[in-house]
Scaffold this motif. Structure first.
Motif, short mmCIF file in Angstrom:
data_model
loop_
_atom_site.label_atom_id
_atom_site.label_comp_id
_atom_site.label_asym_id
_atom_site.label_seq_id
_atom_site.Cartn_x
_atom_site.Cartn_y
_atom_site.Cartn_z
N VAL A 1 0.35 -13.06 -11.20
CA VAL A 1 0.77 -14.12 -12.12
C VAL A 1 2.02 -13.70 -12.87
CG1 VAL A 1 0.11 -15.40 -14.19
CG2 VAL A 1 -1.55 -15.06 -12.36
N LEU A 2 2.03 -12.44 -13.36
CA LEU A 2 3.22 -11.95 -14.06
C LEU A 2 4.44 -11.98 -13.14
CD1 LEU A 2 4.42 -10.66 -16.62
CD2 LEU A 2 3.85 -8.43 -15.64
N ARG A 3 4.24 -11.57 -11.91
CA ARG A 3 5.36 -11.56 -10.97
C ARG A 3 5.85 -12.98 -10.68
NH1 ARG A 3 7.63 -7.95 -7.57
NH2 ARG A 3 8.54 -8.71 -5.63
N SER A 4 4.91 -13.93 -10.58
CA SER A 4 5.29 -15.30 -10.22
C SER A 4 6.11 -15.98 -11.32
CB SER A 4 4.04 -16.13 -9.91
OG SER A 4 3.31 -16.40 -11.10
N VAL A 5 5.96 -15.54 -12.57
CA VAL A 5 6.74 -16.14 -13.66
C VAL A 5 7.97 -15.31 -13.99
CG1 VAL A 5 4.71 -17.27 -14.64
CG2 VAL A 5 5.40 -15.01 -15.50
N GLY A 6 8.27 -14.32 -13.13
CA GLY A 6 9.49 -13.55 -13.31
C GLY A 6 9.35 -12.32 -14.17
N GLY A 7 8.12 -11.94 -14.47
CA GLY A 7 7.91 -10.75 -15.28
C GLY A 7 8.18 -11.01 -16.75
N PHE A 8 8.31 -9.93 -17.52
CA PHE A 8 8.66 -10.06 -18.93
C PHE A 8 10.12 -10.45 -19.04
CE2 PHE A 8 4.98 -7.25 -19.08
CZ PHE A 8 4.25 -7.80 -20.12
N ARG A 9 10.40 -11.44 -19.85
CA ARG A 9 11.75 -11.96 -19.96
C ARG A 9 12.67 -10.97 -20.67
NH1 ARG A 9 13.51 -17.75 -22.68
NH2 ARG A 9 15.52 -17.92 -21.63
N ARG A 10 13.96 -10.99 -20.31
CA ARG A 10 14.94 -10.07 -20.89
C ARG A 10 15.33 -10.55 -22.29
NH1 ARG A 10 20.61 -8.09 -20.36
NH2 ARG A 10 20.42 -5.84 -19.94
N VAL A 11 14.46 -10.23 -23.24
CA VAL A 11 14.66 -10.65 -24.63
C VAL A 11 14.42 -9.47 -25.55
CG1 VAL A 11 14.02 -13.05 -24.21
CG2 VAL A 11 12.25 -11.39 -24.80
N ARG A 12 14.94 -9.57 -26.76
CA ARG A 12 14.71 -8.52 -27.76
C ARG A 12 13.52 -8.87 -28.67
NH1 ARG A 12 18.40 -4.76 -27.26
NH2 ARG A 12 20.53 -5.27 -26.61
N ARG A 13 13.22 -10.14 -28.78
CA ARG A 13 12.16 -10.57 -29.67
C ARG A 13 11.29 -11.63 -28.98
NH1 ARG A 13 14.48 -12.71 -35.09
NH2 ARG A 13 12.31 -12.43 -35.69
N PHE A 14 10.10 -11.83 -29.53
CA PHE A 14 9.19 -12.87 -29.06
C PHE A 14 8.84 -12.73 -27.58
CE2 PHE A 14 11.85 -15.11 -32.38
CZ PHE A 14 10.95 -14.90 -33.42
N VAL A 15 8.71 -11.50 -27.12
CA VAL A 15 8.42 -11.29 -25.70
C VAL A 15 7.04 -11.86 -25.34
CG1 VAL A 15 7.46 -8.98 -26.05
CG2 VAL A 15 8.45 -9.59 -23.84
N ASP A 16 6.09 -11.77 -26.27
CA ASP A 16 4.74 -12.29 -26.00
C ASP A 16 4.76 -13.81 -25.86
OD1 ASP A 16 3.98 -9.64 -26.45
OD2 ASP A 16 3.66 -10.02 -28.59
N ALA A 17 5.43 -14.47 -26.78
CA ALA A 17 5.51 -15.93 -26.74
C ALA A 17 6.21 -16.40 -25.47
CB ALA A 17 6.25 -16.45 -27.97
N GLN A 18 7.24 -15.65 -25.03
CA GLN A 18 7.93 -16.02 -23.80
C GLN A 18 6.99 -15.98 -22.60
OE1 GLN A 18 11.32 -16.73 -23.96
NE2 GLN A 18 11.47 -16.18 -26.12
N LEU A 19 6.15 -14.93 -22.55
CA LEU A 19 5.24 -14.79 -21.42
C LEU A 19 4.17 -15.87 -21.43
CD1 LEU A 19 4.07 -13.36 -18.98
CD2 LEU A 19 2.93 -11.75 -20.53
N LEU A 20 3.55 -16.10 -22.58
CA LEU A 20 2.50 -17.11 -22.66
C LEU A 20 3.05 -18.49 -22.32
CD1 LEU A 20 0.61 -15.94 -25.89
CD2 LEU A 20 -0.05 -15.57 -23.51
N ASN A 21 4.25 -18.77 -22.79
CA ASN A 21 4.87 -20.07 -22.48
C ASN A 21 5.13 -20.20 -20.99
OD1 ASN A 21 6.40 -22.57 -23.48
ND2 ASN A 21 7.96 -21.52 -22.29
N ALA A 22 5.58 -19.11 -20.35
CA ALA A 22 5.87 -19.16 -18.92
C ALA A 22 4.60 -19.36 -18.10
CB ALA A 22 6.58 -17.88 -18.49
N VAL A 23 3.52 -18.68 -18.50
CA VAL A 23 2.26 -18.82 -17.78
C VAL A 23 1.75 -20.25 -17.89
CG1 VAL A 23 -0.18 -18.14 -17.76
CG2 VAL A 23 1.60 -16.40 -17.95
#
Length: 569
Positions: A487-509
């Motif tokens: 699932v992580l791989r299908s959404v492109g992994g953790f986004r290249r951001v400095r902040r809000f990395v968790d929110a980015q992942l949950l939103n992508a999933v």
């Protein structure tokens, strides 16, 4: 009197299959009624087939006994005691569906599939049974057959059934069972596929409870009915468990109560005040139920529920039942996935604290991938803090993106599931195990805990917020995100951001159609300091009256946490 299926029309002749003769009176007028046992001789030529059973649990338990009744254009399932419609995702090999309807009826729920071309009815019904549980992730590698008895609950909706245990050794069978659970002893032949005779087991222990159906989902922290006695004939159905969600607790005498009902209610999280004992219940569950909490205290009530449900899931679920059978047969079995913990930190002074939280984790196999952000440490030094666990250290420059540090850790991790943790938060010894349990019984692509307990260091208080738990939700605490590797791989992994990395992942999933599940919050405490976070907020925002449930001066840990002197803030 109006029939509960009034308005259901289907081409005739209509075959209605019931679990037993007691349901004959529910069959629609003009239909031919038969039972699961009698349907083997009912013949073919039906244009419509309707299966009547109680709920998802019986649907999954009895699917193996479904006969082949030929091809039809209309296939229907009536769950007479279910609480919500069964919505089915069509299989790609099926003919085109002209109509798919799922609705409530005056009694239970009805699902009807209408096809453009005839389809083998039993294949559709079995697939409906499989999809009835969102968390169904396979059977762990053990093939179980049954002889002279019905299949156990929810283990494999296509389990082979034999008249005698000896028949399991039939060399014509391409997929022989590893184990045959039989009503009587038997002596099957050595099967050429597995080079041994299937193991015959006549004493499998207490029948398992289908954790895909009976589980803590929709558990309530509040209650509107006082403690009451467990009824002698308490059913273990979706509807019955739902009716108990508002009960403060149940008094139960383990000596006289049905042990399977007790295990199922504990698995569902219903608080039980138990006396006595029962040899059919596991020692682990007996010990959990021996505690007599003050159910007037909401935290003590929930803690007792969590401890009991964990014990029941660990020892009386289908997964536990199969694991024990596999051990007896000497068959390789996968009972839980391997977890890779991803920890990215800029703070070397937090290393000891974080490693203590991970070293305490129980009943899990961990790999720890440490991404150091602007500092270095040797793998040998980290391994010394985590004896028995695989360790990988990945150093990164101070100016690296936080998302890149985590994504690199995920890339080198080799666990089946990935768990992001934070370096300054507190975790109970059961935190990772409980996340795996929730993943099992929900099938969610992401599971996590809420940031329900928060230590506000600036204010010197611990706040407990009134987050709903054991629910599908869009948000879980970032330091508890467990996600399937693919699932992580299908959404492109953790986004290249400095902040809000968790929110980015949950939103992508969520955007990709994935489901996010929030389990209980007693295994995690979020630490909120004045600085050092990738997101900032006013500490008073954690104490807003509409979200604050309770508050303690200083640091206050839930009962499950293990706090040593070095863990104190």
């Amino acid at each position: 009197m109006t029939h509960p299926l009034d308005g259901f029309t289907s081409p005739e002749p209509l075959l209605v299959i019931g679990d037993d003769e007691s349901s004959a009176e529910l069959a629609p007028a003009g239909a031919t009624f038969t039972t699961l046992a009698g349907a083997t001789d009912i013949g073919r030529g039906w244009k419509s087939v309707l299966w009547m059973t109680a709920d998802r649990a019986t649907l999954r338990a009895k699917a193996s006994a479904l006969p082949r009744v030929g091809q039809t254009r209309v296939v229907a399932i009536w769950l007479t005691d279910a609480t919500g419609p069964l919505v089915v995702q069509p299989r790609p090999e099926w003919p085109a569906i002209t109509s798919l309807m799922a609705r409530e009826t005056p009694r239970g729920v009805l699902t009807v599939l209408r096809f453009a071309q005839p389809v083998p009815a039993h294949q559709v019904l079995v697939e409906c049974a499989r999809q009835a549980a969102d968390g169904d992730r396979g059977h762990g590698g053990l093939v179980v057959g049954y002889a002279g008895r019905t299949a156990a609950a929810g283990l494999d909706v296509r389990a082979p059934l034999f008249e005698t245990a000896a028949a399991a050794g039939d060399g014509e069978r391409d997929v022989p069972p590893d184990v045959v659970v039989s009503a009587t002893p038997g002596d099957p032949e050595v099967h050429h596929v597995i080079d041994r005779a299937p193991l015959v087991v006549t004493d499998p222990g207490l029948e398992p409870i289908d954790e895909q159906v009976v589980n803590p989902r929709c558990w309530r922290k509040d209650f509107d009915e006082p403690v009451r006695d467990l009824p002698a004939a308490q059913p273990l159905t979706e509807q019955a468990i739902g009716a108990l969600r508002g009960v403060q607790g149940l008094r139960v005498d383990l000596t006289t109560a049905d042990p399977r009902t007790v295990a199922g209610l504990a698995m569902a999280g219903v608080p039980l005040l138990a006396t006595g004992t029962n040899p059919q219940l596991s020692t682990k569950l007996i010990e959990a139920l021996a505690h007599q909490p003050d159910l007037d205290d909401p935290l003590a009530r929930e803690q007792h529920s969590v401890t009991s449900r964990r014990a029941a899931l660990d020892t009386h679920s289908t997964l536990a039942w199969r694991r024990d059978l596999a051990a007896r047969a000497g068959v390789r079995f996968v009972d839980r996935p391997r977890v890779s913990v991803l920890l990215a930190t800029m703070r070397p002074h937090q290393l000891d604290f974080a490693m203590r939280q991970l070293s305490r984790q129980q009943d899990v196999e961990l790999q720890v991938v440490l991404g150091t952000h602007g500092w270095k440490v040797s793998e040998e030094e980290v391994r010394a803090r985590l004896p028995g666990h695989d360790v990988v250290v990945r150093p990164h420059a101070k100016d690296a993106f936080f998302g890149d540090v985590l994504d690199d850790a995920a890339t080198v991790a080799d666990g089946d599931v990935l768990l992001k943790v934070d370096d300054d938060d507190w975790y109970s010894p059961h935190a990772v195990h409980d996340l795996l349990l929730a993943r099992r019984y929900t099938g969610a692509e992401v599971v996590g805990m809420p940031s329900e307990f928060v230590f506000l260091e600036e204010l010197g208080v611990t706040a407990r917020r009134n987050h709903p738990t054991e629910v599908f939700n869009r948000f879980v605490a970032g330091g508890t995100i467990m996600v399937d590797r693919q699932v992580l791989r299908s959404v492109g992994g953790f986004r290249r951001v400095r902040r809000f990395v968790d929110a980015q992942l949950l939103n992508a999933v969520e955007a990709s159609g994935g489901r996010i599940y929030r389990t209980h919050g007693l295994g995690y405490v979020l630490r909120r300091t004045a600085s050092g976070h990738t997101w900032q907020s006013d500490p008073e925002s954690f104490r807003r009256p509409e979200i604050l449930e309770r508050e303690w001066p200083g640091f206050h840990a839930p009962p499950e946490l293990v706090i040593e002197e070095g863990d104190l803030p």
